[in-house]
Design a protein around this motif. Structure first.
Motif, mmCIF file in Angstrom:
data_model
loop_
_atom_site.group_PDB
_atom_site.id
_atom_site.type_symbol
_atom_site.label_atom_id
_atom_site.label_comp_id
_atom_site.label_asym_id
_atom_site.label_seq_id
_atom_site.Cartn_x
_atom_site.Cartn_y
_atom_site.Cartn_z
ATOM 1 N N VAL A 199 0.932 -0.920 0.330
ATOM 2 C CA VAL A 199 -0.066 -0.116 0.111
ATOM 3 C C VAL A 199 0.687 1.299 0.094
ATOM 4 N N PRO A 200 0.883 2.177 -1.070
ATOM 5 C CA PRO A 200 1.771 3.300 -1.137
ATOM 6 C C PRO A 200 0.797 4.238 -0.241
ATOM 7 N N TYR A 201 1.395 5.021 0.518
ATOM 8 C CA TYR A 201 0.866 5.824 1.581
ATOM 9 C C TYR A 201 1.292 6.987 1.942
ATOM 10 N N ARG A 202 0.569 8.110 2.254
ATOM 11 C CA ARG A 202 1.107 9.241 2.896
ATOM 12 C C ARG A 202 -0.092 10.070 3.429
ATOM 13 N N ASP A 203 -0.259 10.333 4.510
ATOM 14 C CA ASP A 203 -1.218 11.389 5.016
ATOM 15 C C ASP A 203 -2.661 11.067 4.956
ATOM 16 N N ARG A 204 -3.073 9.658 4.793
ATOM 17 C CA ARG A 204 -4.395 9.324 4.599
ATOM 18 C C ARG A 204 -4.958 8.341 5.925
ATOM 19 N N LEU A 205 -4.681 9.125 7.219
ATOM 20 C CA LEU A 205 -4.666 8.193 8.227
ATOM 21 C C LEU A 205 -6.089 7.596 8.368
ATOM 22 N N PRO A 237 7.282 15.645 -3.807
ATOM 23 C CA PRO A 237 5.856 15.080 -4.452
ATOM 24 C C PRO A 237 5.613 13.457 -4.105
ATOM 25 N N PHE A 238 4.446 13.091 -4.144
ATOM 26 C CA PHE A 238 4.076 11.620 -3.716
ATOM 27 C C PHE A 238 4.688 10.868 -5.053
ATOM 28 N N ASN A 239 5.295 9.806 -4.558
ATOM 29 C CA ASN A 239 5.803 9.107 -5.787
ATOM 30 C C ASN A 239 5.198 7.552 -5.676
ATOM 31 N N ARG A 240 4.242 7.385 -6.196
ATOM 32 C CA ARG A 240 3.364 5.998 -5.975
ATOM 33 C C ARG A 240 4.342 4.775 -6.446
ATOM 34 N N GLY A 241 4.869 4.861 -7.779
ATOM 35 C CA GLY A 241 5.437 3.806 -8.210
ATOM 36 C C GLY A 241 6.758 3.466 -7.447
ATOM 37 N N HIS A 261 -2.203 -2.074 -3.905
ATOM 38 C CA HIS A 261 -3.391 -1.518 -3.458
ATOM 39 C C HIS A 261 -3.524 -0.137 -3.076
ATOM 40 N N ASP A 262 -4.358 0.484 -3.616
ATOM 41 C CA ASP A 262 -4.633 1.872 -2.963
ATOM 42 C C ASP A 262 -5.311 1.735 -1.777
ATOM 43 N N VAL A 263 -5.158 2.700 -0.645
ATOM 44 C CA VAL A 263 -5.503 2.449 0.526
ATOM 45 C C VAL A 263 -7.257 3.034 0.682
ATOM 46 N N ASP A 264 -7.695 3.453 -0.544
ATOM 47 C CA ASP A 264 -8.945 4.053 -0.294
ATOM 48 C C ASP A 264 -9.946 3.040 -1.299
ATOM 49 N N THR A 265 -9.671 1.914 -1.242
ATOM 50 C CA THR A 265 -10.255 1.055 -2.215
ATOM 51 C C THR A 265 -10.495 -0.426 -1.348
ATOM 52 N N SER A 288 -16.637 1.441 -6.923
ATOM 53 C CA SER A 288 -17.891 2.510 -7.030
ATOM 54 C C SER A 288 -17.151 4.106 -7.613
ATOM 55 N N LYS A 289 -16.083 4.365 -7.404
ATOM 56 C CA LYS A 289 -15.660 5.765 -7.981
ATOM 57 C C LYS A 289 -15.694 5.643 -9.503
ATOM 58 N N TYR A 290 -15.508 4.636 -10.185
ATOM 59 C CA TYR A 290 -15.470 4.564 -11.697
ATOM 60 C C TYR A 290 -16.892 4.164 -12.202
ATOM 61 N N GLY A 323 4.454 13.100 -8.164
ATOM 62 C CA GLY A 323 3.225 13.819 -8.458
ATOM 63 C C GLY A 323 2.210 12.820 -8.867
ATOM 64 N N TRP A 324 1.315 13.303 -9.392
ATOM 65 C CA TRP A 324 -0.123 12.681 -9.642
ATOM 66 C C TRP A 324 -0.006 11.581 -10.882
ATOM 67 N N GLY A 325 -0.432 10.301 -10.847
ATOM 68 C CA GLY A 325 -0.910 9.620 -11.744
ATOM 69 C C GLY A 325 0.082 9.285 -12.988
ATOM 70 N N GLU A 353 -13.664 8.447 -0.006
ATOM 71 C CA GLU A 353 -13.675 9.768 -0.526
ATOM 72 C C GLU A 353 -12.380 10.470 -0.216
ATOM 73 N N HIS A 354 -11.986 11.243 -1.028
ATOM 74 C CA HIS A 354 -10.843 12.163 -1.068
ATOM 75 C C HIS A 354 -10.958 13.326 -2.023
ATOM 76 N N PRO A 355 -10.080 14.265 -1.708
ATOM 77 C CA PRO A 355 -10.211 15.584 -2.820
ATOM 78 C C PRO A 355 -9.430 14.927 -3.855
ATOM 79 N N PRO A 356 -9.924 15.403 -4.985
ATOM 80 C CA PRO A 356 -9.064 15.094 -6.314
ATOM 81 C C PRO A 356 -7.658 15.374 -6.226
ATOM 82 N N GLY A 357 -6.961 14.547 -7.131
ATOM 83 C CA GLY A 357 -5.528 14.886 -7.182
ATOM 84 C C GLY A 357 -5.344 16.187 -7.911
ATOM 85 N N ASP A 358 -4.115 16.466 -7.824
ATOM 86 C CA ASP A 358 -3.529 17.816 -8.327
ATOM 87 C C ASP A 358 -3.296 17.493 -9.842
#
Ligand code: UDP
Ligand code: MN
Length: 419
Positions: A199-205, A237-241, A261-265, A288-290, A323-325, A353-358
Motif C-alpha cells: 500500500v503506497p501511503y502518505r497522510d491518509r490516516l 511530491p508523492f511517488n506511488r510507483g 493496493h490503493d488505501v482508499d479501495t 464505486s468511484k468509476y 506527482g499525480w498519476g 472519498e478524498h479531494p481530487p489529485g492535483d
C-alpha cells in the motif's frame, strides 16, 4: 470591388486569426455573389462549427460536398461536425470518404483513428494511426494514440502486438537488466504468506484505519496475507510507483503474489478474488468511484494483483513519476513490452472519498517520454532503486489499534529528490 478570391482570402485571414464573426461575414458575401462556391460553403461550415453551431454547420458542409464531392477536406470537416454531435458511425464514414478522396490527408487518418477508438474498434483505429504516422512520422499525438489503441487492443485480445515504436530499439546486451533478478528458481526461499498487499501511503490516516481493519475482516479464513504500508516521508511530491518498488524490494521473498493496493479501495464481496494463476489481474474494475466500469480499457490502477516474476519482468515501476498519476499507465506498457498481458476481473469495491489529485502535477510528459522511446524502461525501475528506510514499525503500533493483526507492517522511507 474585391474579386471573389480576394474576399475569400480576407475571410480566411479573419478565420485564422480567430475573428470568427468577420470570417463568417466574408464567406456569406462570397456566397451571395456566387451561390455555388463550394470552398465558401465549406469554410462557412467550418466557422459555424467552431462557433458552436454544429447542426447548422452540417447543412453547409453538405452543400459544399454536393457541389464538389471529391474534396477530401470537405468530408473531413463534416466528420468533425458529426463527431461533435455524437454521430460516431456517420463521422467514421465521412473520414473514410475523406481518405478515399485524398489518401495523403494525414489529419483525416488521425481523426478516423480517434473516432474508431471512441467506437472501441481498436484494431481498425491502429491501422488509421499507422497511415497517419507514415505521413507525419514525428507527430507525438499520433505516436501516442497508436500506442494507446494498440494497448487497448492487447487488453481486448490478450495478444501483445509487435510495435516498432516502443522503447525497444536498444541493442541486446547493452542493457544491464535488474541485478536483483538472477535465476532464483534454484534456491527460491519459502514464502510465508499467500499474499503481500503493498500500500503506497502518505497522510491518509483515516483511510488507513478503515483499510486495515476491513482487510483483516475481509480475508479472515480465506488466505494468509500481510499488509505492508510504504509511507513516503514529507518534503517531496508523492511517488506511488517508487513506493511500490520499495515495498516489493523489501518484501519480495515473503509471498509469491503481490497486490498493489490503493488505501482508499475496499473489497466488498466474493467478486474481489485475489487468487491468481499465470496472468496478473486487474481487480478494481467495479470500484464505486468509476461507476462500475473501467475508466479506459487499459487501466490497471487501484488494485492490481501479480506474481513476483511479473513485477520483476517489468523491472517494477518507473522511479521517475513524482506527482499525480500515469505511473500505472507506464507499468501497463512495461508488462506488455515484457510479453505479459493481464486479465480484468471486475470486483466490487467501495472507493473512499478524498479531494481530487492535483491535475497540474499530472505526469503526462513522463509517459510521453516513454512512449516516444526516449527513456529505456529497463534502466529505470527496480534495477536503479535507491531509498533510505527511516523507520519500520507494526501497523498495529502505528495506528494504536490493537484490533489490527500484529504482523502487518509500516515502513517510512525517504525516496530522495526528483531530478
Ligand atoms: N496516496 C496517499 N497519499 C497521497 C496520495 C496518494 O496515500 O497524498 C496513495 C493512496 O494509497 C491512494 C493512492 O496513493 O489511494 C492513489 O492516489 P489517489 O487516491 O490520490 O489517486 P486517484 O484516486 O486520484 O486515482
Ligand atoms: Mn483514490
Amino acid at each position: 470591388m474585391n474579386t471573389l478570391s480576394e474576399k475569400l482570402q480576407a475571410g480566411l485571414s479573419h478565420h485564422q486569426a480567430g475573428r470568427l464573426h468577420e470570417a463568417e461575414s466574408a464567406y456569406r458575401e462570397v456566397l451571395q455573389r456566387a451561390p455555388d462556391h463550394a470552398d465558401a460553403w465549406h469554410l462557412l461550415g467550418a466557422v459555424a462549427c467552431q462557433a458552436g453551431r454544429v447542426e447548422e454547420s452540417v447543412e453547409y458542409l453538405h452543400r459544399a460536398i454536393a457541389l464538389s464531392p471529391d474534396v477530401g477536406i470537405f468530408h473531413n470537416s463534416l466528420g468533425n461536425a458529426l463527431q461533435l454531435l455524437g454521430r460516431i458511425d456517420a463521422a467514421i464514414d465521412c473520414y473514410r470518404r475523406a481518405v478515399a478522396c485524398q489518401a495523403d490527408l494525414a489529419e483525416a487518418h488521425k481523426n478516423l483513428g480517434q473516432t474508431l477508438s471512441i467506437a472501441r474498434r481498436f484494431g481498425e483505429a491502429a491501422e488509421s494511426f499507422q497511415q497517419a504516422l507514415k505521413l507525419r512520422p514525428d507527430d507525438p499525438e499520433v505516436q501516442r494514440s497508436l500506442l494507446n489503441v494498440a494497448l487497448n487492443e492487447v487488453v481486448r485480445t490478450q495478444r501483445p502486438p509487435e510495435l516498432p515504436s516502443v522503447a525497444d530499439s536498444h541493442a541486446e546486451g547493452d542493457v544491464a537488466g535488474p541485478p536483483q533478478t538472477p535465476d532464483h528458481a534454484a534456491a527460491e526461499p519459502a514464502a510465508r504468506y499467500d499474499l503481500v498487499i503493498l500500500v503506497p501511503y502518505r497522510d491518509r490516516l483515516d483511510h488507513l484505519r478503515q483499510f486495515s481493519s476491513h482487510m483483516d475482516r475481509f480475508f479472515r479464513g480465506k488466505l494468509s496475507f500481510r499488509i505492508v504500508v510504504v509511507e513516503q516521508a514529507p518534503g517531496t511530491p508523492f511517488n506511488r510507483g517508487k513506493l511500490l518498488n520499495v515495498g516489493f524490494r523489501l518484501h519480495r521473498d515473503e509471498a509469491p503474489v503481490f497486490a498493489l493496493h490503493d488505501v482508499d479501495t475496499l473489497p466488498q464481496d466474493e467478486s474481489c478474488d485475489y487468487r491468481i494463476a499465470d496472468r496478473p489481474i486487474h481487480l478494481a474494475g467495479r470500484a464505486s468511484k468509476y461507476g462500475g466500469q473501467l475508466p479506459y480499457p487499459a487501466f490497471l490502477g487501484a488494485v492490481f494483483v501479480l506474481r513476483r516474476e511479473h513485477f520483476e519482468a517489468a523491472n517494477g515501476f518507473s522511479n521517475l513519476y513524482w506527482g499525480w498519476g500515469r505511473e500505472d499507465d507506464e507499468f501497463a506498457r512495461r508488462l506488455w513490452a515484457s510479453g505479459i498481458t493481464w486479465e480484468n476481473r471486475p470486483g466490487r469495491y467501495q472507493s473512499l472519498e478524498h479531494p481530487p489529485g492535483d491535475l497540474s502535477s499530472r505526469n503526462d510528459a513522463r509517459l510521453l517520454e516513454f512512449l516516444r522511446g526516449e527513456r529505456d524502461w529497463r534502466r529505470d525501475g527496480l534495477c536503479s532503486l535507491d531509498f533510505e528506510i527511516i523507520r519500520s514499525i507494526t501497523l498495529q503500533e502505528f495506528l494504536d489499534a490493537p484490533m489490527v493483526a500484529a504482523h502487518h507492517q509500516l515502513i517510512t522511507v525517504d525516496l530522495g529528490h526528483p531530478g
